[in-house]
Structure formats: structure tokens, C-alpha cells
Design a protein around this motif. Structure first.
Motif, PDB file in Angstrom:
ATOM      1  N   GLU A 142      14.466 -15.563   6.068  1.00 50.08           N
ATOM      2  CA  GLU A 142      13.910 -14.336   5.510  1.00 50.08           C
ATOM      3  C   GLU A 142      14.667 -14.000   4.215  1.00 50.08           C
ATOM      4  N   ILE A 143      13.911 -13.610   3.178  1.00 48.57           N
ATOM      5  CA  ILE A 143      14.490 -13.309   1.865  1.00 48.57           C
ATOM      6  C   ILE A 143      14.182 -11.846   1.540  1.00 48.57           C
ATOM      7  N   ASN A 144      15.163 -11.144   0.933  1.00 47.93           N
ATOM      8  CA  ASN A 144      14.919  -9.751   0.549  1.00 47.93           C
ATOM      9  C   ASN A 144      14.280  -9.684  -0.824  1.00 47.93           C
ATOM     10  N   LEU A 145      13.070  -9.131  -0.850  1.00 42.74           N
ATOM     11  CA  LEU A 145      12.381  -8.914  -2.119  1.00 42.74           C
ATOM     12  C   LEU A 145      12.648  -7.479  -2.547  1.00 42.74           C
ATOM     13  N   MET A 146      13.129  -7.327  -3.785  1.00 48.38           N
ATOM     14  CA  MET A 146      13.366  -5.987  -4.323  1.00 48.38           C
ATOM     15  C   MET A 146      12.695  -5.969  -5.688  1.00 48.38           C
ATOM     16  N   THR A 147      11.842  -4.975  -5.900  1.00 48.07           N
ATOM     17  CA  THR A 147      11.163  -4.973  -7.184  1.00 48.07           C
ATOM     18  C   THR A 147      10.981  -3.557  -7.729  1.00 48.07           C
ATOM     19  N   GLU A 148      11.060  -3.451  -9.055  1.00 49.35           N
ATOM     20  CA  GLU A 148      10.910  -2.157  -9.728  1.00 49.35           C
ATOM     21  C   GLU A 148       9.711  -2.224 -10.676  1.00 49.35           C
ATOM     22  N   CYS A 154      -3.272   2.782 -11.514  1.00 48.50           N
ATOM     23  CA  CYS A 154      -3.791   1.890 -10.469  1.00 48.50           C
ATOM     24  C   CYS A 154      -2.677   1.293  -9.598  1.00 48.50           C
ATOM     25  N   TYR A 155      -1.447   1.240 -10.147  1.00 49.80           N
ATOM     26  CA  TYR A 155      -0.289   0.734  -9.383  1.00 49.80           C
ATOM     27  C   TYR A 155       0.815   1.792  -9.391  1.00 49.80           C
ATOM     28  N   PRO A 156       0.715   2.809  -8.533  1.00 47.84           N
ATOM     29  CA  PRO A 156       1.609   3.961  -8.648  1.00 47.84           C
ATOM     30  C   PRO A 156       3.061   3.738  -8.182  1.00 47.84           C
ATOM     31  N   LEU A 157       3.307   2.797  -7.267  1.00 44.20           N
ATOM     32  CA  LEU A 157       4.672   2.668  -6.736  1.00 44.20           C
ATOM     33  C   LEU A 157       5.652   2.211  -7.798  1.00 44.20           C
ATOM     34  N   LYS A 158       6.896   2.718  -7.711  1.00 45.79           N
ATOM     35  CA  LYS A 158       7.891   2.373  -8.730  1.00 45.79           C
ATOM     36  C   LYS A 158       8.993   1.468  -8.197  1.00 45.79           C
ATOM     37  N   LYS A 159       9.143   1.402  -6.900  1.00 40.44           N
ATOM     38  CA  LYS A 159      10.212   0.570  -6.349  1.00 40.44           C
ATOM     39  C   LYS A 159       9.870   0.202  -4.909  1.00 40.44           C
ATOM     40  N   ILE A 160      10.011  -1.047  -4.566  1.00 37.33           N
ATOM     41  CA  ILE A 160       9.845  -1.404  -3.149  1.00 37.33           C
ATOM     42  C   ILE A 160      10.885  -2.429  -2.730  1.00 37.33           C
ATOM     43  N   LYS A 161      11.141  -2.446  -1.426  1.00 37.75           N
ATOM     44  CA  LYS A 161      11.975  -3.485  -0.820  1.00 37.75           C
ATOM     45  C   LYS A 161      11.163  -4.059   0.323  1.00 37.75           C
ATOM     46  N   ASP A 174       0.850  -1.187   0.000  1.00 38.43           N
ATOM     47  CA  ASP A 174       0.000   0.000   0.000  1.00 38.43           C
ATOM     48  C   ASP A 174       0.892   1.245   0.000  1.00 38.43           C
ATOM     49  N   PRO A 175       0.848   2.118  -1.038  1.00 37.49           N
ATOM     50  CA  PRO A 175       0.128   1.943  -2.303  1.00 37.49           C
ATOM     51  C   PRO A 175       0.647   0.721  -3.070  1.00 37.49           C
ATOM     52  N   PRO A 176      -0.156   0.190  -3.986  1.00 37.61           N
ATOM     53  CA  PRO A 176       0.256  -1.028  -4.685  1.00 37.61           C
ATOM     54  C   PRO A 176       1.275  -0.798  -5.805  1.00 37.61           C
ATOM     55  N   ILE A 177       1.867  -1.891  -6.259  1.00 34.47           N
ATOM     56  CA  ILE A 177       2.888  -1.844  -7.315  1.00 34.47           C
ATOM     57  C   ILE A 177       2.625  -2.974  -8.317  1.00 34.47           C
ATOM     58  N   LYS A 178       2.926  -2.684  -9.582  1.00 35.12           N
ATOM     59  CA  LYS A 178       2.853  -3.733 -10.599  1.00 35.12           C
ATOM     60  C   LYS A 178       4.309  -4.140 -10.895  1.00 35.12           C
ATOM     61  N   MET A 179       4.716  -5.230 -10.275  1.00 41.45           N
ATOM     62  CA  MET A 179       6.118  -5.644 -10.332  1.00 41.45           C
ATOM     63  C   MET A 179       6.555  -5.911 -11.770  1.00 41.45           C
ATOM     64  N   ASN A 180       7.734  -5.352 -12.097  1.00 39.80           N
ATOM     65  CA  ASN A 180       8.222  -5.479 -13.467  1.00 39.80           C
ATOM     66  C   ASN A 180       9.583  -6.175 -13.496  1.00 39.80           C
ATOM     67  N   LYS A 181      10.496  -5.704 -12.652  1.00 43.68           N
ATOM     68  CA  LYS A 181      11.804  -6.356 -12.479  1.00 43.68           C
ATOM     69  C   LYS A 181      11.867  -6.787 -11.018  1.00 43.68           C
ATOM     70  N   THR A 182      11.968  -8.080 -10.782  1.00 38.44           N
ATOM     71  CA  THR A 182      11.838  -8.573  -9.409  1.00 38.44           C
ATOM     72  C   THR A 182      13.041  -9.431  -9.013  1.00 38.44           C
ATOM     73  N   TYR A 183      13.580  -9.166  -7.828  1.00 35.42           N
ATOM     74  CA  TYR A 183      14.747  -9.908  -7.347  1.00 35.42           C
ATOM     75  C   TYR A 183      14.494 -10.459  -5.949  1.00 35.42           C
ATOM     76  N   LEU A 184      14.895 -11.711  -5.740  1.00 29.96           N
ATOM     77  CA  LEU A 184      14.815 -12.335  -4.414  1.00 29.96           C
ATOM     78  C   LEU A 184      16.242 -12.661  -3.989  1.00 29.96           C
ATOM     79  N   ASN A 185      16.711 -12.009  -2.941  1.00 36.97           N
ATOM     80  CA  ASN A 185      18.118 -12.112  -2.527  1.00 36.97           C
ATOM     81  C   ASN A 185      19.060 -11.913  -3.717  1.00 36.97           C
ATOM     82  N   GLY A 186      18.681 -11.004  -4.606  1.00 30.59           N
ATOM     83  CA  GLY A 186      19.544 -10.695  -5.743  1.00 30.59           C
ATOM     84  C   GLY A 186      19.361 -11.598  -6.953  1.00 30.59           C
ATOM     85  N   VAL A 187      18.433 -12.549  -6.872  1.00 33.01           N
ATOM     86  CA  VAL A 187      18.211 -13.464  -8.006  1.00 33.01           C
ATOM     87  C   VAL A 187      16.921 -13.052  -8.713  1.00 33.01           C
TER      88      VAL A 187
END
Lengths: 511, 128
Positions: A119-125, A131-138, A64-77
Motif C-alpha cells: 500500500e502506498i500513501n497518495l498525497m495531493t494538493e 468542477c474540481y473543488p477539493l484542495k487536498k486529499i490523502k 468525491d468531491p473530485p480534485i484536479k491534482m496539482n502537486k502529487t506525492y507517492l510515499n513522499g516522492v
């Protein structure tokens, strides 16, 4: 004749007779198959091997706000997120985005860490929408706090597999492990008589919807796997080269790290060790006979992985009894073998599944449809531009020298012909060594006069029928600048140099 | 017995190893050595009636001697018993047991490290 319903009733009553495929082989040795088919209700199989074509679908939940994940990394993968907003698929063989980590921690390792509760780090752009305004989240994620983690493996449990060896002079790092030079070892990966699809070779009981053991919990066969092939040569009913495959599905949240592990094949890449077991209902004598197959009756071909082509030469035909003995003879020499898939854990899978059925915790399922058992072929991929071969390189006159030639004369030959490499041959034209302009400079500096003393005797060579791309890789891997081209009789046909290859690429781009 | 010998910069130019071979009744085998002018280490096997005297002598001359029982160690949690290492061992120190477990015979092991770099789960480590 029995039905799955009858067997399930026995399981519920606690009196079903369940044995592993290895036990079945022993039982059938002493009894006639009719009696065995009547007495045994279920045979459990198992395998625990590196299965690259594996991965997990995730739904991470909405921020919240939501994101439409485009480039997604889990622990850098990187996980593929070209799906709906917060869905992604992580493939087991995906290397780490961080080049310093690279192959050491990839998709398979993330999957193992999730199963272990880490625990895994999710990083997404994202590119951002109304409707999905966020551009980057961790965000930190665990298996527990995400909606779904569904393992879907497009190709698992290969029905038999190739064994590998290496005819070349260099150590090779392959998906079948490290292969020593000069046929130094043989690796193989099937569990043999315990392996699921070798116990039901014509898919009489296995199909879409079959409930199975997958990584420590109940999973399902959702269809034939990719590259499913039914037309291989068979001995005793089982294919002797890679054939049928399975597409599997399971719930990562219920899996056990004893039966699912991340690993890295050295200098090849990450892969997932998957533990899978299929229960085979003994409905009739034929099925009983198929499940009683032993290692010595399961054939396997050893291929030369020194030839990096789609079709590799067969070195020898063998069987799993010989492979599992630890030694095999190749060209009159005893060579050690390595399994690559863990037979110890394959037994554990089959035993665990047996226990579940005996306790009445796991019932057999009737498949919705059986898997195709004929007419399935594997098509090659034909590329638009055929690869350039060594013989396509512009012919130059073959310039050679002899071991007894004086260094001074060799120096003149190099200068006169404006070249840097000179193959050294005997009187029959067979390759004996190679000498470069650097070797000649070195000889002059050290006062050596005989070519034999300065030439390199262990020569890395190219063959006329090899693609240039393979030669380019060989030049890079060995840190050299040119290779003599030789024919099958070891006679020198010319030279191929890094310059020739650059020119070839340059010409291709100019056209 | 096997031992790591560590050489500091100050003793790399001294011929301690050839001295012990002349002075003591020992069997001495170098399994692995990496010594530069800045010092280094050597994995050796020392046996024979005067092995312990030769060790005291080396210690007196400034070599740090660390006897080891194991050349390599296998982490049983990480090991998947896949057996990839078995056929790579040049001295046949790795074998598959009857229960399909993987066993490393530290008596035979020469510490070449090939199994270490080839293990898919990095389950084998050199004991230093």
C-alpha cells in the motif's frame, strides 16, 4: 529465408527452435551460418540493469468531491501531475521530498513497492476549480485499486555503454557506481553478447510495436528511445560506444518484482533496475550471424569519469570478454572490474522469454516501422552563458615558497601579500605542497621551524582548463578554502580560493 | 577465528590487549577498532595454540567477546547480483561465481564496510 508468420505458425505448433543469444554464440561456433539460420527460429536476448530513464503513468480514479491534482506525492516522492485531473507520471530517479530520506527511497522504490502489492500513501494538493473543488486529499492506494499503472520508459536498453574509471585522487560516486581513486577499479554495465540491441545492431527486426519481455510480462517497443544515436564507430557491426536506445511500454499490474527493482546508486540517486528481453526472429543468414556475436567481438571504451565534462577522455578500448574476466590492465597495473548490471538475471530474462515462446504463450510481432538505423545524431545543449573557467579568474602574481624556507619567512610572505595560502614548490617550480596561515600558527604553537614539517603534502589542485563550478564543488567536498592552479607539467600557475569564486559570482550578479 | 570485542567505560584504560599478547602464544590481528573513553568495540582475528585461553583471560578482565562466523551477511532477496561491490573490496573477498552469483568469502573479509555503503539495494550488513 523465413517470415515472422512462418515462425509464429511453428510456435503455435510447438516446434519452433528457440535459443538464447548466449546459446546461439556457442551453436554458431561449430556450424556454418547457413545451417544455423535454417535450424534456429528465434534468439532471445536479455538485460537487467539500472535504467534511470524509466517511470510509470498513473490514473488514480476520481474522489468525491473530485480534485484536479496539482502537486502529487507517492510515499513522499513527487509525481508530475501537470496532466488531466487524476493522471500523473512518476519518474524512477525522483528523490524523496523528505530530505532525511532523500536518495534512499525515490520513484524507483515506489514502483517496486507497488509491484510487490504494498500500500502506498497518495498525497495531493490542488488549487481548486468549480468542477474540481477539493484542495487536498490523502488516500492509500495499491496497484489493484487504481485504474492504470502503465510503465513508459523513454530510454532503455542502451545499445552498448561506456565503462568507467577514475584518474583523480578522490573516490567518486557516479551513475556508474563507486569509482576508486587512481584508476582503482573499472565499472561497466552492458550484458554484452546477451544484450538486446547488440544482437540486432542495424535494427533489421526490431521496431515500433515489437512485443518484448518487460519486467516479467509482455511489453512493447513504442519507438526509438531518447538520445537514439546511429553514427557511432562500429567493430564487427556493433557500436563500441553508447548508441541506439528504446522507448518501452508495459503494464505495471502484470509485472514481477524479480525483474523490476528500486535501487540507489550511492551519493548519486535512485534508479530502476529493469529486466528487458527482445526476441529476434532468425529470418535470414545475416540476422543469424549478428545474433551469434560473442563478448570478445563486442568493443567498449573505458572513459575517465574523473573529468566531469560532456566529453570525457578515453582511457582504453576493451571488449566484454576482458571486462567480464574481472581484471583489466590500466597503465601497467591490474585493476578489478564490476558489472553493475546483473548478468545472472539477464540470463534469467532470456531463459524466461525462451520458455514463453516454447510453450506457445508468446508470439512474435511484425513491427509497424523499423527503428532509424542511420542519420540520428545527438545534439549538445549550448548554454547562454559559457561556464567561467579557472583561467578566466583575474590573474594575481604567483607567490610561492620552497620546502627549505624557514617558517618565520613564510609567515612574513603571507602577511606582506595579504594571503592565506602559499603553494610550496621545488627548484623547477613543481608543486610539492601547500601551507596556510593556520599551518604557520600551528607551527609556531608547536615550536616547529621547518616548512617541510608543517606543509600539507597531499594537495588538492585545480587546472586552468577546468570550469569554476567544478572547483567550487571540490572546495566544498574537501572542506578546504583554496587550491593551487597547476599546468600539465605540475608547475604552479597561481592560486584559486573560495574568496575568488565568491567575488566572481558577486560580479556576475552585479552586472 | 574472528570476534567482536566490546569494551565498557571501566576497562578502556586497562592494557588487556597487550597483556594477552605477552601472556599467550597467539596470532592477533586488529581488523577494525572504534574505542573512545566511553567504551567501544574492536573486530579482531585471533588464532594460534592458545587462542581460547586468551579469550577466557579477556572475558575475566571484562571484555565481552563475541565470536562470529560471518563478518558481513548478504541478504539474498535484496541482492540483485549486479556486482557493483566486486571491484570495491580491498581484500578480494567478493567474487562472481561461474553461475554469475555473487559470493562473499567471510574468511578473507576484514569488515571494512565499503561494500555495505556502496550496495545499490543495501543488501549487505555487518554482523555485530
Amino acid at each position: 529465408m523465413k517470415t515472422i508468420e512462418e515462425i509464429n505458425q511453428k510456435i503455435k505448433n510447438g516446434d519452433a527452435v528457440v535459443v538464447t543469444a548466449a546459446e546461439m554464440t556457442l551453436i554458431a561456433k561449430d556450424k556454418d551460418i547457413k545451417t544455423v539460420a535454417e535450424e534456429i527460429d528465434v534468439v532471445t536476448t536479455g538485460t537487467f540493469g539500472a535504467m534511470c530513464s524509466s517511470g510509470v503513468f498513473f490514473n488514480f480514479g476520481h474522489s468525491d468531491p473530485p480534485i484536479k491534482m496539482n502537486k502529487t506525492y507517492l510515499n513522499g516522492v513527487e509525481a508530475y501531475s501537470g496532466l488531466a485531473a487524476v493522471d500523473a507520471y512518476l519518474g524512477a530517479t525522483q528523490p524523496n521530498h523528505d530530505l532525511d530520506i532523500g536518495l534512499d527511497y525515490g520513484g524507483a522504490h515506489v514502483i517496486e513497492d507497488l509491484v510487490r502489492g504494498k500500500e502506498i500513501n497518495l498525497m495531493t494538493e490542488a488549487y481548486g476549480t468549480d468542477c474540481y473543488p477539493l484542495k487536498k486529499i490523502k488516500a492509500p492506494i495499491t496497484l489493484e485499486n487504481i485504474n492504470q499503472a502503465t510503465m513508459v520508459n523513454p530510454r532503455n536498453c542502451y545499445q552498448n555503454y561506456a565503462a568507467a574509471t577514475n584518474s583523480t585522487q578522490e573516490t567518486l560516486y557516479t551513475y556508474l557506481g563507486t569509482l576508486l581513486p587512481n584508476y582503482g577499479n573499472v565499472t561497466y554495465s552492458s550484458a554484452g553478447e546477451l544484450s538486446p540491441l547488440l544482437n540486432d545492431p542495424y535494427f533489421q527486426t526490431i521496431g515500433i510495436g515489437t512485443r518484448i519481455f518487460l519486467c516479467g510480462s509482455a511489453g512493447y517497443i513504442i519507438g526509438e528511445g531518447t538520445q537514439h544515436f546511429t553514427e557511432a564507430e562500429r567493430h564487427h557491426g556493433v557500436p563500441i560506444t553508447p548508441s541506439g536506445t528504446l522507448m518501452l511500454k508495459g503494464d505495471l499490474k502484470k509485472m514481477d518484482s524479480d525483474f523490476v527493482r528500486g535501487a540507489t546508486m550511492p551519493s548519486y540517486g535512485p534508479t530502476l533496475f529493469v529486466g528487458a528481453g527482445i526476441p529476434i526472429p532468425i529470418l535470414n543468414e545475416d540476422i543469424a550471424l549478428r545474433t551469434s556475436i560473442s563478448d570478445e567481438d563486442i568493443g567498449c571504451k573505458i572513459f575517465d569519469y574523473g573529468v566531469p565534462r560532456r566529453t570525457r577522455p578515453v582511457i582504453k578500448e576493451t571488449n566484454y570478454q576482458e571486462l567480464k574476466s574481472g581484471k583489466i590492465e590500466i597503465n601497467g597495473r591490474e585493476v578489478p572490474t564490476s558489472p553493475l548490471s546483473s548478468y545472472k538475471r539477464a540470463v534469467k530474462v532470456a531463459e524466461e522469454l525462451k520458455k514463453w515462446i516454447q510453450k506457445g504463450e508468446f508470439l512474435l510481432s511484425n513491427p509497424v516501422d523499423l527503428l532509424p538505423n542511420k542519420g540520428q545524431l545527438v545534439k549538445p545543449l549550448n548554454i547562454i552563458k559559457p561556464p567561467k573557467m579557472v583561467c578566466d579568474i583575474e590573474r594575481k602574481p604567483v607567490i610561492i615558497t620552497h620546502p627549505t624556507d624557514p617558517v618565520k619567512e613564510v609567515a612574513k610572505k603571507l602577511v606582506d601579500n595579504d594571503i592565506n595560502h602559499l603553494p610550496v614548490v621545488d627548484k623547477n617550480g613543481k608543486l610539492k605542497g601547500i601551507v596556510t596561515s593556520w599551518d604557520i600558527a600551528d607551527a609556531v604553537a608547536r615550536g616547529k621551524t621547518k616548512l617541510e614539517e608543517v606543509m600539507t603534502k597531499k594537495v588538492i589542485i585545480a587546472r586552468e582548463d577546468e570550469p569554476v563550478d567544478i572547483i567550487a564543488r571540490r572546495i566544498d567536498k574537501n572542506d578546504i578554502s583554496g587550491l593551487p592552479i597547476i599546468d600539465k607539467d605540475n608547475k604552479v600557475k597561481g592560486m584559486i580560493t573560495a574568496e575568488d569564486i565568491s567575488r566572481l559570482i558577486g560580479k556576475k550578479n552585479n552586472k | 577465528m574472528k570476534a567482536w570485542l566490546r569494551f565498557s567505560t571501566s576497562i578502556v584504560n586497562k592494557s588487556v590487549i597487550s597483556d594477552i599478547m605477552k601472556l599467550f602464544d597467539i596470532d592477533f590481528n586488529i581488523l577494525k577498532a572504534d574505542i573512545t573513553p566511553r567504551g567501544g568495540k574492536m573486530l579482531v582475528e585471533i588464532d594460534g595454540p592458545q587462542a581460547s585461553e586468551s579469550i577466557s583471560y579477556m572475558e575475566d578482565k571484562g571484555i565481552e567477546v563475541t565470536p562470529i562466523l560471518k563478518v558481513v551477511k548478504k541478504d539474498t532477496d535484496k541482492c540483485l547480483e549486479c556486482g557493483a561491490c566486486v571491484s570495491l573490496c580491498p581484500v578480494e573477498a567478493i567474487s562472481i561465481l561461474d553461475d554469475w552469483d555473487i559470493d562473499i568469502d567471510n574468511q578473507k573479509c576484514i569488515g571494512c564496510g565499503f561494500c555495505i555503503s556502496s550496495c545499490p539495494t543495501q543488501a549487505i550488513a555487518l554482523m555485530e
